[in-house]
Design a protein around this motif. Structure first.
Motif, PDB file in Angstrom:
ATOM      1  N   THR A 171       0.833  -1.212   0.000  1.00 27.38           N
ATOM      2  CA  THR A 171       0.000   0.000   0.000  1.00 27.38           C
ATOM      3  C   THR A 171       0.868   1.263   0.000  1.00 27.38           C
ATOM      4  O   THR A 171       0.593   2.211  -0.732  1.00 27.38           O
ATOM      5  N   PHE A 172       1.916   1.236   0.830  1.00 24.92           N
ATOM      6  CA  PHE A 172       2.692   2.468   1.041  1.00 24.92           C
ATOM      7  C   PHE A 172       4.138   2.330   0.564  1.00 24.92           C
ATOM      8  O   PHE A 172       4.732   1.260   0.685  1.00 24.92           O
ATOM      9  N   PRO A 173       4.726   3.456   0.098  1.00 27.74           N
ATOM     10  CA  PRO A 173       6.169   3.463  -0.171  1.00 27.74           C
ATOM     11  C   PRO A 173       6.924   3.590   1.149  1.00 27.74           C
ATOM     12  O   PRO A 173       6.317   3.893   2.181  1.00 27.74           O
ATOM     13  N   GLU A 174       8.238   3.333   1.115  1.00 31.71           N
ATOM     14  CA  GLU A 174       9.065   3.557   2.314  1.00 31.71           C
ATOM     15  C   GLU A 174       9.825   4.858   2.099  1.00 31.71           C
ATOM     16  O   GLU A 174      10.819   4.882   1.377  1.00 31.71           O
ATOM     17  N   PRO A 175       9.355   5.947   2.682  1.00 32.36           N
ATOM     18  CA  PRO A 175       9.911   7.268   2.356  1.00 32.36           C
ATOM     19  C   PRO A 175      11.334   7.483   2.870  1.00 32.36           C
ATOM     20  O   PRO A 175      11.747   6.884   3.865  1.00 32.36           O
ATOM     21  N   LYS A 176      12.039   8.368   2.149  1.00 28.86           N
ATOM     22  CA  LYS A 176      13.432   8.685   2.514  1.00 28.86           C
ATOM     23  C   LYS A 176      13.542  10.162   2.880  1.00 28.86           C
ATOM     24  O   LYS A 176      12.883  11.007   2.278  1.00 28.86           O
ATOM     25  N   ALA A 177      14.454  10.419   3.827  1.00 24.74           N
ATOM     26  CA  ALA A 177      14.730  11.825   4.182  1.00 24.74           C
ATOM     27  C   ALA A 177      15.608  12.429   3.104  1.00 24.74           C
ATOM     28  O   ALA A 177      16.462  11.733   2.550  1.00 24.74           O
ATOM     29  N   ILE A 178      15.380  13.701   2.775  1.00 28.28           N
ATOM     30  CA  ILE A 178      16.407  14.391   1.984  1.00 28.28           C
ATOM     31  C   ILE A 178      16.976  15.511   2.834  1.00 28.28           C
ATOM     32  O   ILE A 178      16.278  16.410   3.278  1.00 28.28           O
ATOM     33  N   LEU A 179      18.290  15.365   3.061  1.00 27.12           N
ATOM     34  CA  LEU A 179      18.983  16.298   3.958  1.00 27.12           C
ATOM     35  C   LEU A 179      19.729  17.345   3.144  1.00 27.12           C
ATOM     36  O   LEU A 179      20.104  17.098   2.006  1.00 27.12           O
ATOM     37  N   THR A 180      19.951  18.500   3.741  1.00 25.39           N
ATOM     38  CA  THR A 180      20.719  19.562   3.073  1.00 25.39           C
ATOM     39  C   THR A 180      22.197  19.424   3.462  1.00 25.39           C
ATOM     40  O   THR A 180      22.572  18.512   4.203  1.00 25.39           O
ATOM     41  N   HIS A 181      23.015  20.380   3.002  1.00 24.32           N
ATOM     42  CA  HIS A 181      24.424  20.415   3.442  1.00 24.32           C
ATOM     43  C   HIS A 181      24.501  20.872   4.897  1.00 24.32           C
ATOM     44  O   HIS A 181      25.551  20.798   5.511  1.00 24.32           O
ATOM     45  N   ALA A 182      23.404  21.425   5.407  1.00 30.47           N
ATOM     46  CA  ALA A 182      23.401  21.926   6.796  1.00 30.47           C
ATOM     47  C   ALA A 182      22.275  21.229   7.560  1.00 30.47           C
ATOM     48  O   ALA A 182      21.344  21.875   8.024  1.00 30.47           O
ATOM     49  N   PRO A 183      22.352  19.901   7.704  1.00 31.86           N
ATOM     50  CA  PRO A 183      21.234  19.181   8.304  1.00 31.86           C
ATOM     51  C   PRO A 183      21.139  19.366   9.816  1.00 31.86           C
ATOM     52  O   PRO A 183      20.148  18.990  10.432  1.00 31.86           O
ATOM     53  N   ARG A 184      22.197  19.951  10.391  1.00 29.20           N
ATOM     54  CA  ARG A 184      22.228  20.117  11.839  1.00 29.20           C
ATOM     55  C   ARG A 184      22.974  21.398  12.198  1.00 29.20           C
ATOM     56  O   ARG A 184      24.195  21.376  12.414  1.00 29.20           O
ATOM     57  N   VAL A 185      22.243  22.492  12.199  1.00 28.63           N
ATOM     58  CA  VAL A 185      22.849  23.773  12.575  1.00 28.63           C
ATOM     59  C   VAL A 185      22.921  23.791  14.099  1.00 28.63           C
ATOM     60  O   VAL A 185      21.939  23.457  14.773  1.00 28.63           O
ATOM     61  N   MET A 186      24.085  24.145  14.628  1.00 29.60           N
ATOM     62  CA  MET A 186      24.243  24.072  16.080  1.00 29.60           C
ATOM     63  C   MET A 186      23.865  25.407  16.734  1.00 29.60           C
ATOM     64  O   MET A 186      23.839  26.457  16.091  1.00 29.60           O
ATOM     65  N   SER A 187      23.616  25.312  18.024  1.00 28.12           N
ATOM     66  CA  SER A 187      23.231  26.485  18.805  1.00 28.12           C
ATOM     67  C   SER A 187      24.382  27.499  18.810  1.00 28.12           C
ATOM     68  O   SER A 187      25.553  27.106  18.831  1.00 28.12           O
ATOM     69  N   LEU A 188      24.066  28.799  18.799  1.00 27.87           N
ATOM     70  CA  LEU A 188      25.127  29.808  18.762  1.00 27.87           C
ATOM     71  C   LEU A 188      25.890  29.906  20.080  1.00 27.87           C
ATOM     72  O   LEU A 188      27.038  30.327  20.103  1.00 27.87           O
ATOM     73  N   ASN A 189      25.235  29.531  21.167  1.00 28.38           N
ATOM     74  CA  ASN A 189      25.953  29.660  22.440  1.00 28.38           C
ATOM     75  C   ASN A 189      26.387  28.321  23.044  1.00 28.38           C
ATOM     76  O   ASN A 189      26.945  28.289  24.123  1.00 28.38           O
ATOM     77  N   ASN A 190      26.122  27.241  22.311  1.00 27.44           N
ATOM     78  CA  ASN A 190      26.603  25.944  22.773  1.00 27.44           C
ATOM     79  C   ASN A 190      26.630  24.978  21.586  1.00 27.44           C
ATOM     80  O   ASN A 190      25.620  24.412  21.199  1.00 27.44           O
ATOM     81  N   ALA A 191      27.816  24.831  21.012  1.00 27.92           N
ATOM     82  CA  ALA A 191      27.943  24.070  19.758  1.00 27.92           C
ATOM     83  C   ALA A 191      27.765  22.571  19.948  1.00 27.92           C
ATOM     84  O   ALA A 191      27.856  21.812  18.987  1.00 27.92           O
TER      85      ALA A 191
END
Ligand code: ADP
Ligand code: TRP
Length: 326
Positions: A171-191
């Motif tokens: 019934t359903f496909p198995e979906p995939k994530a598409i990530l960018t070059h910046a999939p995890r931007v870190m907090s500015l005050n705690n990397a």
């Protein structure tokens, strides 16, 4: 046949640079691919799993729509709507609840983190990934532009699709994530933490005034080296800033490092702040206009729900038939 792209974003707090670089920018770029059909939705029901004031919630939903439109989601190219306006999302989530194990949801990192922060979990928070699976699979979504933090949830979606197909027929496909070059931007005050609305001190919000953006970047964590560099493992904080510069300028991280060779941190940060301010000025102007024009925004969302609903309805009818409901 067009490939189906689906993504949702929570109306809880303001949109930040992580949301933009990890998800929105990509959702916008995907609009130019004629082989895709896109469904983007504001997941208002997911956002009820945290504490909220009903009055604030209504404002957040509507302002997020303004953010998405100002950020480049084009209703002519994408179906944009509010999750709760298409009732089949929750109906399918119930069916999925009955084929999902408690154990799998108990392993969810995001859930465990919230519980360990002392947040009193409700059943909705626990069940959050199942509703997300329904959001995607009700449209038979195959591609999901999201940040890195959603990977585990997407794994649940794939497992649910596989289990359903195994028990009731393909019934359903198995979906995939598409990530960018910046999939995890870190907090500015705690990397060591990702930029997240739940930690507003480390967020650069797209609606921040230029002065605030400058202050946040100038105060952002760096390290005790003298030159900028890109080494996310050993030099997380400065690498995060280099990555942000690269993403917004269209350069690679090594080009950015080369460009700022011999330049001190303060000078680099000044340039970065100006780049951010320049990039989001048009966004801020468009958003300000949209926020004033509530009826225009609501019209877009209503039209979106009207075009998504018949598709969701067909999938739900198929599911009802396959699981034996009459
Ligand atoms: P938050 O974690 O700040 O509450 P949301 O859960 O609303 O953000 O996330 C909306 C989208 O933005 C998701 O696709 C998510 O993966 C992405 N996202 C959130 N934070 C970041 C980040 N720091 N870096 C990259 N992508 C992110
Ligand atoms: N869980 C996502 C987040 O916290 C939001 C979300 C809900 C979503 N439904 C979705 C993302 C469907 C992609 C597809 O950011």
């Amino acid at each position: 046949m067009a490939k189906i792209v689906t993504s949702g974003i929570q109306p809880s707090g303001k949109m930040h640079l992580g949301n933009y670089l990890g998800m929105l920018q990509q959702a916008v770029q995907l609009q130019d691919n004629p082989n895709y059909r896109r469904f983007y939705f504001i997941v208002d029901l997911h956002s009820l799993t945290g504490r909220y004031s009903p009055k604030e919630k209504a404002k957040e939903i509507y302002e997020l729509a303004a953010d998405l439109l100002a950020g480049g989601i084009d209703p002519k190219k994408s179906t944009l709507f509010i999750q709760s306006h298409v009732r089949e999302h929750t109906e399918l989530a119930w069916i999925f609840n009955t084929i999902t194990s408690m154990g799998q949801l108990e392993r969810m990192v995001e859930y465990k983190e919230k519980v360990s922060q002392g947040i009193a979990a409700n059943v909705g928070l626990f069940d959050y990934p199942v509703l997300m699976a329904a959001d995607i699979l009700i449209y038979k979504g195959e591609l999901v532009p999201v940040g890195d933090d959603q990977r585990q949830h997407l794994e649940v979606t794939r497992d649910i699709a596989r289990t359903f197909n195994g028990r009731f027929g393909k019934t359903f496909p198995e979906p995939k994530a598409i990530l960018t070059h910046a999939p995890r931007v870190m907090s500015l005050n705690n990397a060591r933490q990702k930029m997240s609305k739940s930690l507003p001190q480390g967020c650069l919000f797209l609606t921040d005034a230029p002065k605030v953006m400058r202050e946040k970047i100038m105060r952002a964590e760096t390290d005790s080296y003298t030159e900028i560099g890109y080494d996310p493992v050993r030099r997380g904080a400065i690498s995060n800033l280099v990555m942000i510069y690269a993403e917004l300028s269209g350069l690679t991280t090594s080009q950015v490092v080369k460009m700022f060779k011999g330049v001190g941190y303060a000078e680099f940060k000044k340039e970065l702040a100006e780049l951010i301010i320049r990039t989001f000025k048009p966004f801020q102007e468009r958003r300000a206009k949209l926020v004033k024009n509530r009826s225009q925004v609501m019209k877009v969302l209503e039209k979106g729900a009207k075009s998504a609903a018949p598709i969701a309805h067909v999938t739900m009818e198929e599911v009802r038939r396959k699981v034996g409901l009459i």
